[in-house]
Scaffold this motif. Structure first.
Motif, PDB file in Angstrom:
ATOM      1  N   ALA A  81       0.833  -1.210   0.000  1.00  0.00           N
ATOM      2  CA  ALA A  81       0.000   0.000   0.000  1.00  0.00           C
ATOM      3  C   ALA A  81       0.860   1.250   0.000  1.00  0.00           C
ATOM      4  O   ALA A  81       1.949   1.280   0.580  1.00  0.00           O
ATOM      5  CB  ALA A  81      -0.911  -0.003   1.219  1.00  0.00           C
ATOM      6  N   ALA A  82       0.335   2.276  -0.644  1.00  0.00           N
ATOM      7  CA  ALA A  82       0.891   3.635  -0.569  1.00  0.00           C
ATOM      8  C   ALA A  82       2.398   3.663  -0.795  1.00  0.00           C
ATOM      9  O   ALA A  82       3.162   4.203   0.009  1.00  0.00           O
ATOM     10  CB  ALA A  82       0.535   4.262   0.775  1.00  0.00           C
ATOM     11  N   GLY A 100      -3.735   2.369  -2.598  1.00  0.00           N
ATOM     12  CA  GLY A 100      -3.659   3.393  -1.571  1.00  0.00           C
ATOM     13  C   GLY A 100      -3.698   2.812  -0.175  1.00  0.00           C
ATOM     14  O   GLY A 100      -3.626   1.595   0.034  1.00  0.00           O
ATOM     15  N   ASP A 101      -3.795   3.694   0.797  1.00  0.00           N
ATOM     16  CA  ASP A 101      -3.892   3.271   2.193  1.00  0.00           C
ATOM     17  C   ASP A 101      -5.259   2.658   2.467  1.00  0.00           C
ATOM     18  O   ASP A 101      -6.191   2.751   1.672  1.00  0.00           O
ATOM     19  CB  ASP A 101      -3.696   4.479   3.120  1.00  0.00           C
ATOM     20  CG  ASP A 101      -2.240   4.918   3.157  1.00  0.00           C
ATOM     21  OD1 ASP A 101      -1.367   4.041   3.127  1.00  0.00           O
ATOM     22  OD2 ASP A 101      -2.001   6.142   3.213  1.00  0.00           O
ATOM     23  N   GLY A 102      -5.379   2.057   3.641  1.00  0.00           N
ATOM     24  CA  GLY A 102      -6.668   1.550   4.089  1.00  0.00           C
ATOM     25  C   GLY A 102      -7.002   0.191   3.515  1.00  0.00           C
ATOM     26  O   GLY A 102      -6.136  -0.607   3.172  1.00  0.00           O
TER      27      GLY A 102
END
Length: 221
Positions: A81-82, A100-102
């Motif tokens: 992620a990210a 992305g994040d999350g």
């Protein structure tokens, strides 16, 4: 840049598969299952509740259940992620910044990794590249690799090709992979059939159950 919108299309079945040039037979004591990049970020581009998504997830779940019962290693790949700008290399020019994040980075809930399963960071489409997948398979004494997940003409094709180059027999499960379109899905199967066994979930499950080599397989399995 970024992922395109993917339309619904039917999964291939046994009657439409290209003939495989290899004639290898899967054996539980030699094989590992690789679930390639089944992350929310990527799988979420498929139309919800429409083909090929339900078949994709259901067939991978069936493969994983039997692999676990037979004592086969189950390996997941997932894009980190990210990632910082530039870490994705040329892939960033084509596909954008990536996951992305999350929750986008998580494996889809029905296939969430369990204790005892492996999760490898996948920084390029080819799961062998810049990872310890090859070392893991050697340590587990596995020279067959069952490949499923997304996307068929990118990560699945490249990973299967690299397995072949490293003398690991690849098995690509035609109805347990998905792609950006039916055309690209079919193209990937045609290419992989030259150096891989292209099969359906049903036929692979039957072959695994038939084997009496694995000490974990009972007569009534």
């Amino acid at each position: 840049m970024g992922l395109p919108v993917i339309g619904s299309y039917p999964m291939p079945d046994g009657s439409t598969l290209p003939p495989s040039r290899p004639s290898w037979v899967v054996e539980p004591h030699r094989a590992a299952l690789l679930v390639h990049d089944m992350q929310n970020h990527l799988v979420g581009q498929l139309p919800a509740d429409r083909a090929p998504l339900p078949e994709l997830v259901g067939n991978i779940a069936a493969l994983r259940a039997l692999a676990t019962a037979l004592g086969m290693p189950v390996v997941f790949t997932a894009e980190p992620a990210a990632q910082q700008a530039g870490r994705r290399g040329l892939a960033e020019d084509i596909w954008g910044p990536g996951v992305g994040d999350g929750g986008d980075a998580a494996i889809v809930a029905p296939l969430a990794p369990r204790p005892g399963e492996y999760v490898l960071a996948n920084v390029r489409h080819n799961a062998f590249l810049r990872s310890h997948l090859g070392r893991l398979l050697r340590s587990e004494r596995r020279d067959q690799l069952i490949v499923c997940g997304v996307h068929a003409h990118l990560g699945v094709l490249l990973t299967a090709a690299d397995a072949f180059m490293n003398d690991i027999q690849p098995f690509v499960v035609a109805d347990a992979v998905a792609d950006l379109s039916a055309e690209e899905h079919a193209m990937a199967l045609r290419w992989t059939a030259r150096t891989s066994v292209v099969c359906t979930t049903g036929s692979l499950l039957r072959d695994l159950r038939r084997s009496r080599v694995s000490p974990n397989l009972r007569e009534d399995a």
